[in-house]
Design an enzyme around this catalytic site. Structure first.
Site, PDB file in Angstrom:
ATOM      1  N   CYS A  46       0.837  -1.201   0.000  1.00  0.00           N
ATOM      2  CA  CYS A  46       0.000   0.000   0.000  1.00  0.00           C
ATOM      3  C   CYS A  46       0.876   1.256   0.000  1.00  0.00           C
ATOM      4  CB  CYS A  46      -0.902  -0.019   1.234  1.00  0.00           C
ATOM      5  SG  CYS A  46      -1.842   1.488   1.487  1.00  0.00           S
ATOM      6  N   GLY A  47       0.684   2.123  -0.986  1.00  0.00           N
ATOM      7  CA  GLY A  47       1.451   3.364  -1.073  1.00  0.00           C
ATOM      8  C   GLY A  47       1.230   4.271   0.122  1.00  0.00           C
TER       9      GLY A  47
END
Length: 115
Positions: free
Chosen positions: A10-11
């Site tokens: 997840c960024g």
């Protein structure tokens, strides 16, 4: 010590860790997809967040849409769904002492550390 519910893919979660690193904050990563929290851990986390189970469910996840969407589901059943499918847990979540936030935006993270 700060705890971070983290998903490496997840960024937003990676950005949260970068913020902590850049601000010399010590933290412990909880890879909740590998270390699924128990029902008690989730209840404690929800208390710290001051949220209901539905508030931390990722409703766009395929598993949610295919198995739970548009159903009347109790809080206990939602907690069990997060245990069965930890991908449903919103991320990242920062925990410091008795407080926690869903740390998806930098302004919220910065405010959390200015308390």
């Amino acid at each position: 010590m700060i705890k971070v519910y983290h998903n490496p893919r997840c960024g937003k979660s990676r950005n949260c860790l970068a913020f902590l690193d850049n601000n010399n904050q010590e933290y412990k990563i909880i890879k909740y997809l590998d270390e699924t929290p128990s029902a008690e851990e989730l209840k404690t986390l929800l208390e710290k967040l001051n949220l209901k189970p539905m508030d931390i469910i990722r409703q766009k996840e395929k598993v949610w849409i295919e198995n739970y969407k548009n159903q009347e589901i109790s809080d206990e059943a939602l907690i069990q769904a997060m245990i069965n499918h930890p991908i449903l847990i919103e991320r990242p979540i920062l925990i410091k002492d008795n407080e926690a936030i869903i740390a998806r935006d930098m302004d919220k993270i910065e405010a959390f550390f200015q308390k």
